[in-house]
Design a protein around this motif. Sequence first.
Motif, PDB file in Angstrom:
ATOM      1  N   LEU A 203      -5.549  -1.291   3.590  1.00 56.95           N
ATOM      2  CA  LEU A 203      -5.515  -2.675   4.052  1.00 56.95           C
ATOM      3  C   LEU A 203      -5.493  -3.580   2.825  1.00 56.95           C
ATOM      4  CD1 LEU A 203      -5.810  -4.815   6.355  1.00 56.95           C
ATOM      5  CD2 LEU A 203      -8.286  -4.612   6.057  1.00 56.95           C
ATOM      6  N   VAL A 204      -4.410  -4.324   2.663  1.00 61.54           N
ATOM      7  CA  VAL A 204      -4.276  -5.243   1.528  1.00 61.54           C
ATOM      8  C   VAL A 204      -4.567  -6.654   2.022  1.00 61.54           C
ATOM      9  CG1 VAL A 204      -2.785  -6.099  -0.308  1.00 61.54           C
ATOM     10  CG2 VAL A 204      -2.504  -3.757   0.514  1.00 61.54           C
ATOM     11  N   LEU A 205      -5.612  -7.268   1.447  1.00 61.73           N
ATOM     12  CA  LEU A 205      -5.972  -8.640   1.809  1.00 61.73           C
ATOM     13  C   LEU A 205      -5.442  -9.607   0.763  1.00 61.73           C
ATOM     14  CD1 LEU A 205      -9.712  -8.254   2.946  1.00 61.73           C
ATOM     15  CD2 LEU A 205      -7.697  -8.502   4.401  1.00 61.73           C
ATOM     16  N   ASP A 206      -5.039 -10.772   1.229  1.00 58.38           N
ATOM     17  CA  ASP A 206      -4.570 -11.821   0.333  1.00 58.38           C
ATOM     18  C   ASP A 206      -5.024 -13.160   0.883  1.00 58.38           C
ATOM     19  OD1 ASP A 206      -3.184 -13.049  -1.794  1.00 58.38           O
ATOM     20  OD2 ASP A 206      -1.439 -13.392  -0.515  1.00 58.38           O
ATOM     21  N   ARG A 207      -5.926 -13.806   0.177  1.00 52.51           N
ATOM     22  CA  ARG A 207      -6.463 -15.115   0.575  1.00 52.51           C
ATOM     23  C   ARG A 207      -7.024 -15.094   1.993  1.00 52.51           C
ATOM     24  NH1 ARG A 207      -1.604 -19.006  -1.856  1.00 52.51           N
ATOM     25  NH2 ARG A 207      -1.739 -18.207  -4.006  1.00 52.51           N
ATOM     26  N   GLY A 208      -7.736 -14.026   2.304  1.00 51.45           N
ATOM     27  CA  GLY A 208      -8.414 -13.942   3.590  1.00 51.45           C
ATOM     28  C   GLY A 208      -7.561 -13.506   4.748  1.00 51.45           C
ATOM     29  N   GLU A 209      -6.317 -13.115   4.493  1.00 55.15           N
ATOM     30  CA  GLU A 209      -5.422 -12.674   5.556  1.00 55.15           C
ATOM     31  C   GLU A 209      -4.881 -11.284   5.231  1.00 55.15           C
ATOM     32  OE1 GLU A 209      -2.409 -15.544   6.335  1.00 55.15           O
ATOM     33  OE2 GLU A 209      -3.818 -17.211   6.558  1.00 55.15           O
ATOM     34  N   ILE A 210      -4.380 -10.608   6.261  1.00 55.51           N
ATOM     35  CA  ILE A 210      -3.801  -9.279   6.064  1.00 55.51           C
ATOM     36  C   ILE A 210      -2.395  -9.429   5.503  1.00 55.51           C
ATOM     37  CG2 ILE A 210      -3.040  -7.151   7.185  1.00 55.51           C
ATOM     38  CD1 ILE A 210      -5.241  -7.543   9.249  1.00 55.51           C
ATOM     39  N   ALA A 211      -2.190  -8.888   4.316  1.00 55.49           N
ATOM     40  CA  ALA A 211      -0.859  -8.913   3.713  1.00 55.49           C
ATOM     41  C   ALA A 211      -0.101  -7.635   4.062  1.00 55.49           C
ATOM     42  CB  ALA A 211      -0.958  -9.072   2.199  1.00 55.49           C
ATOM     43  N   GLU A 212      -0.808  -6.498   4.038  1.00 50.82           N
ATOM     44  CA  GLU A 212      -0.189  -5.193   4.333  1.00 50.82           C
ATOM     45  C   GLU A 212      -1.243  -4.276   4.928  1.00 50.82           C
ATOM     46  OE1 GLU A 212       2.783  -5.450   0.409  1.00 50.82           O
ATOM     47  OE2 GLU A 212       1.048  -4.135   0.415  1.00 50.82           O
ATOM     48  N   PHE A 213      -0.807  -3.396   5.810  1.00 53.46           N
ATOM     49  CA  PHE A 213      -1.717  -2.407   6.393  1.00 53.46           C
ATOM     50  C   PHE A 213      -0.894  -1.203   6.819  1.00 53.46           C
ATOM     51  CE2 PHE A 213      -5.074  -1.455   9.866  1.00 53.46           C
ATOM     52  CZ  PHE A 213      -5.764  -0.628   8.998  1.00 53.46           C
ATOM     53  N   ASP A 214      -0.888  -0.183   5.947  1.00 56.33           N
ATOM     54  CA  ASP A 214      -0.057   0.989   6.224  1.00 56.33           C
ATOM     55  C   ASP A 214      -0.559   2.160   5.374  1.00 56.33           C
ATOM     56  OD1 ASP A 214       2.045   2.531   7.282  1.00 56.33           O
ATOM     57  OD2 ASP A 214       3.413   0.816   7.201  1.00 56.33           O
ATOM     58  N   SER A 215       0.091   3.297   5.520  1.00 54.30           N
ATOM     59  CA  SER A 215      -0.294   4.472   4.741  1.00 54.30           C
ATOM     60  C   SER A 215       0.057   4.247   3.275  1.00 54.30           C
ATOM     61  CB  SER A 215       0.445   5.710   5.265  1.00 54.30           C
ATOM     62  OG  SER A 215       1.836   5.598   4.992  1.00 54.30           O
ATOM     63  N   PRO A 216      -0.686   4.892   2.358  1.00 57.78           N
ATOM     64  CA  PRO A 216      -0.365   4.744   0.927  1.00 57.78           C
ATOM     65  C   PRO A 216       1.078   5.137   0.616  1.00 57.78           C
ATOM     66  CG  PRO A 216      -2.491   5.826   1.190  1.00 57.78           C
ATOM     67  CD  PRO A 216      -1.894   5.725   2.562  1.00 57.78           C
ATOM     68  N   ALA A 217       1.558   6.217   1.230  1.00 56.05           N
ATOM     69  CA  ALA A 217       2.926   6.672   0.962  1.00 56.05           C
ATOM     70  C   ALA A 217       3.946   5.610   1.353  1.00 56.05           C
ATOM     71  CB  ALA A 217       3.193   7.978   1.712  1.00 56.05           C
ATOM     72  N   LYS A 218       3.725   4.985   2.505  1.00 50.62           N
ATOM     73  CA  LYS A 218       4.659   3.961   2.979  1.00 50.62           C
ATOM     74  C   LYS A 218       4.640   2.736   2.057  1.00 50.62           C
ATOM     75  CE  LYS A 218       7.412   2.663   6.423  1.00 50.62           C
ATOM     76  NZ  LYS A 218       6.867   2.292   7.753  1.00 50.62           N
ATOM     77  N   LEU A 219       3.444   2.319   1.644  1.00 44.59           N
ATOM     78  CA  LEU A 219       3.341   1.143   0.777  1.00 44.59           C
ATOM     79  C   LEU A 219       3.928   1.420  -0.600  1.00 44.59           C
ATOM     80  CD1 LEU A 219      -0.260  -0.096   1.682  1.00 44.59           C
ATOM     81  CD2 LEU A 219       1.912  -1.059   2.447  1.00 44.59           C
ATOM     82  N   LEU A 220       3.710   2.634  -1.112  1.00 47.21           N
ATOM     83  CA  LEU A 220       4.218   2.962  -2.444  1.00 47.21           C
ATOM     84  C   LEU A 220       5.720   3.216  -2.455  1.00 47.21           C
ATOM     85  CD1 LEU A 220       1.352   5.277  -3.769  1.00 47.21           C
ATOM     86  CD2 LEU A 220       1.853   2.921  -4.456  1.00 47.21           C
ATOM     87  N   SER A 221       6.298   3.451  -1.274  1.00 44.59           N
ATOM     88  CA  SER A 221       7.749   3.649  -1.205  1.00 44.59           C
ATOM     89  C   SER A 221       8.509   2.329  -1.285  1.00 44.59           C
ATOM     90  CB  SER A 221       8.116   4.374   0.100  1.00 44.59           C
ATOM     91  OG  SER A 221       7.859   3.549   1.222  1.00 44.59           O
ATOM     92  N   ASN A 222       7.769   1.223  -1.142  1.00 43.28           N
ATOM     93  CA  ASN A 222       8.381  -0.104  -1.198  1.00 43.28           C
ATOM     94  C   ASN A 222       7.968  -0.800  -2.495  1.00 43.28           C
ATOM     95  OD1 ASN A 222       9.378  -2.674  -0.827  1.00 43.28           O
ATOM     96  ND2 ASN A 222       7.996  -3.201   0.867  1.00 43.28           N
ATOM     97  N   GLU A 223       8.889  -0.910  -3.416  1.00 44.37           N
ATOM     98  CA  GLU A 223       8.569  -1.489  -4.721  1.00 44.37           C
ATOM     99  C   GLU A 223       8.269  -2.982  -4.643  1.00 44.37           C
ATOM    100  OE1 GLU A 223      11.436  -0.554  -7.688  1.00 44.37           O
ATOM    101  OE2 GLU A 223      11.274   1.621  -7.386  1.00 44.37           O
TER     102      GLU A 223
END
Length: 239
Positions: A203-223
């Motif tokens: 779960l990636v938070l940014d300024r109190g909101e959800i920026a991203e929420f996914d598996s590590p593999a999925k997030l790391l596949s997107n540069e």
Amino acid sequence: LEPVLKKLTFSINSREKIGIVGRTGAGKSSLVLSIFRLLEPIEGFIEIDGINTNNLRLFDLRSNLSIIPQDAQCIEGTIRYNLDPLNEYNDEEIWESLRMSKLDEHIKNMSIEQNLQNEPLNCLISESGSNLSVGQRQLICLARVLLKTQQKSKILILDEATSSIDSETDSVIQRTIREKCNHLTIITIAHRLNTILDNDRILVLDRGEIAEFDSPAKLLSNEESMFYKMCVDGGYIPK
């Protein structure tokens, strides 16, 4: 002031391992404080097993949650009192938690120094744990959690638990949690990103909101993902 957390909506499955990351001020610690109701919501609610935690007594809520905080605390008193202040567990259960935390030998050595060989669990810890190292205080906290999760607590929160300790103690904590806590739902606020790369979701938070929420593999596949860029900045991925 504006709320720190804004319109967060997400679900965590039973026994799922969730890593929470974000820049300073993103709301990571505020989320943990909200789960324990150290911060009460202005609106909205948190549910655990379908129960609105706003409707629970604080004792009932907090006694069913476990946390290893960033700044581990010890109470002036015996080893037994630090691990089991309500006297809920027997000696064998306490020793098992100490063995899993790799503290059993140190406690036995302390008992020799304090002339308490026959009652090592009655060894005294000084105020704020001053006669223990930072790493040992963190391991006491780990032992306390392992004792509690044997019967009661099914949710464990790690609030940057290994950010201020040496790598050897860090590896003991990480290995013990992986081996002994598979039956728990674990939420980790990450200081070292490599400690959560094997989690189920990030779960990636940014300024109190959800920026991203996914598996590590999925997030790391997107540069272009925030998590990928954080891993690059941290040196976990070559530029």
